[in-house]
Design an enzyme around this catalytic site. Structure first.
Site, PDB file in Angstrom:
ATOM      1  N   LYS A   1       0.838  -1.199   0.000  1.00 44.92           N
ATOM      2  CA  LYS A   1       0.000   0.000   0.000  1.00 44.92           C
ATOM      3  C   LYS A   1       0.881   1.260   0.000  1.00 44.92           C
ATOM      4  CE  LYS A   1      -3.717  -2.592   2.150  1.00 44.92           C
ATOM      5  NZ  LYS A   1      -4.363  -3.047   3.385  1.00 44.92           N
TER       6      LYS A   1
ATOM      7  N   GLN B   1      -4.378  -1.813   9.695  1.00 49.90           N
ATOM      8  CA  GLN B   1      -4.237  -3.133   9.065  1.00 49.90           C
ATOM      9  C   GLN B   1      -4.779  -4.218  10.004  1.00 49.90           C
ATOM     10  OE1 GLN B   1      -3.010  -3.681   5.848  1.00 49.90           O
ATOM     11  NE2 GLN B   1      -3.719  -5.778   6.209  1.00 49.90           N
TER      12      GLN B   1
ATOM     13  N   ASP C   1     -10.861   2.634   4.178  1.00 53.06           N
ATOM     14  CA  ASP C   1     -11.078   1.183   4.039  1.00 53.06           C
ATOM     15  C   ASP C   1     -12.578   0.862   4.015  1.00 53.06           C
ATOM     16  OD1 ASP C   1      -9.072  -0.611   3.548  1.00 53.06           O
ATOM     17  OD2 ASP C   1      -8.401  -0.743   5.636  1.00 53.06           O
TER      18      ASP C   1
END
Ligand code: NAD
Length: 301
Positions: free
Chosen positions: A52, A96, A119
Site C-alpha cells: 500500500k 491493518q 477502508d
C-alpha cells in the site's frame, strides 16, 4: 477463458490517479496523504502494508506508516487513531487487520472518523452504502465491482453466488451486486460455512465470488461452463521455495479456468484491485476537503 488481469487493471487505475496528482502538484497544492497503522510484526500484514505504501509513492501520494508494538493497549491504539482523526494533513487512514487478540477490533474500527475511513469498514460507511448514499466502499468489494466494469461483464439479471460472508468482503459485495445500480441488479445468493451442499448453488451461478480463505474450495465439478470467477482468497501454502510458501486462491484455478469465461488469478487478481481502490478512496477523501458535498455525491459509489 479470459484472464481478469488485476495487475493491468490496477496499473491503469493508478495511472489515472497519478495524472490527477500531477495536476494537483502543478497547482502547487498539497498532495493526498494516506496514513497506515500496523500493530505487531505479522509478515503477511507487513507485506500488505508495504504494498500500500509503495503504491502511494507510485501515484505521488504522501504516506505515513505508524508501526506500533504488538503489546500496545487498546486505549493507546485508539489514542493514536484520534490523533489521525484530528490531523488535518491526513486525508484518510487504515488500520491493518487482523489486530492482536487482546484488542477489540470493532471498538478500534468504530473510533475511526467515517470521513477518513478509506477502508470503508466503519458502520456509517457500510450503512450508507446499503441504502445507496455516497460512502467509502470497502476496498476489496469496490475493486471487484471495478474489475467487472472495466471488462464489461454485465451483472444485471445474472445469478451471482458469493461464498463467504465477512464484513469486509462477502457481505458488502453481496449487497453491491444486488443493488439497483449499474454494477448491480444481479440476483444474489450468499453462501457460508453453514450452507448445505454448496455445489447446488455454485452450479447455478453465472458469477462466483469466492471469499473464504479455504484453498481450492471451488472445484471444476462445482461450476457451469462459461462461469465468471472472482477469486478473493489469498492462502499461503508452504513449499520448498526460497520464500518458503506460494499463494493460492479459494478456487482450483488449473481446472476451473478450463470451464470459465473469465477468471481472476491469485496472485495478480483481486489483491491488486484492492490496493487500487484504497488509493481511489484516499483521493476522494482528499478531494472532498476541497469540493465538499456535490463532489462526494458524484465521486463515491
Ligand atoms: P473471513 O476469514 O472473515 O471469513 C470466511 C468466510 O468464509 C466466512 O463467512 C465463512 O462462513 C465462509 N466459509 C468458510 N468455509 C466455508 C466453506 N467451506 N463453505 C462456504 N463458506 C465458507 O473472510 P475474509 O476476511 O473475507 O477473507 C477471505 C479470504 O479472502 C482470505 O483468504 C483472505 O486472505 C482473503 N482476502 C483477500 C483480499 C484481497 O484483497 N484479495 C482482501 C480481504 C481478504
Amino acid at each position: 477463458m479470459q484472464l481478469l488481469d488485476g495487475k493491468k487493471t490496477a496499473a491503469s487505475i493508478k495511472d489515472e490517479i497519478k495524472q490527477t496528482v500531477d495536476a494537483i502538484k502543478l497547482q502547487k497544492k498539497r498532495v493526498p496523504h494516506l496514513a497506515a497503522i500496523l500493530v505487531g510484526d505479522s509478515t503477511a500484514s507487513k507485506t500488505y502494508i508495504n504494498n500500500k505504501i509503495k503504491s502511494c509513492k507510485e501515484v505521488g501520494f504522501k504516506s505515513t506508516l505508524l508501526h506500533l508494538e504488538k503489546d500496545i493497549t487498546e486505549n493507546e491504539l485508539i489514542a493514536q487513531i484520534n490523533n489521525l482523526n484530528n490531523d488535518n494533513s491526513i486525508d484518510g487512514f487504515i488500520v491493518q487487520l487482523p489486530l492482536p487478540k487482546h484488542i477489540n477490533e470493532e471498538r478500534v474500527l468504530l473510533s475511526i472518523t467515517p470521513e477518513k475511513d478509506v477502508d470503508g469498514f466503519h458502520p456509517i460507511n457500510l450503512g450508507k452504502m446499503m441504502i445507496g448514499l455516497p460512502a467509502f466502499i470497502s476496498a476489496t468489494p469496490k475493486g471487484i465491482v471495478e474489475i467487472l466494469k472495466r471488462y464489461n461483464i454485465q451483472t444485471s439479471g445474472k445469478h451471482c453466488v458469493v461464498v463467504g460472508r465477512s464484513n469486509i468482503v462477502g457481505t458488502p459485495i453481496s449487497i453491491l451486486l444486488g443493488k439497483k445500480s449499474e454494477a448491480g441488479n444481479a440476483t444474489v445468493t450468499l453462501c457460508h460455512s453453514h450452507t448445505k451442499d454448496l455445489k447446488t448453488y455454485t452450479l447455478q451461478a453465472d458469477i462466483i465470488i469466492a471469499a473464504t480463505g479455504k484453498p481450492n474450495l471451488i472445484t471444476a465439478d462445482m461450476v457451469k461452463d462459461g462461469v465468471v470467477i472472482i477469486d478473493v482468497g489469498i492462502n499461503r501454502i508452504d513449499d520448498n521455495s526460497e520464500r518458503g510458501y506460494h499463494l493460492v486462491g479459494d478456487v482450483d484455478f488449473k481446472n476451473v479456468s478450463k470451464k470459465s469465461s473469465y477468471i481472476t488469478p491469485v496472485p495478480g487478481g483481486v489483491g491488486l484491485m484492492t490496493v487500487a481502490s484504497l488509493l481511489q478512496n484516499t483521493l476522494a477523501a482528499y478531494q472532498a476537503a476541497y469540493y465538499p458535498k456535490d463532489f462526494i455525491e458524484e465521486n463515491l459509489l
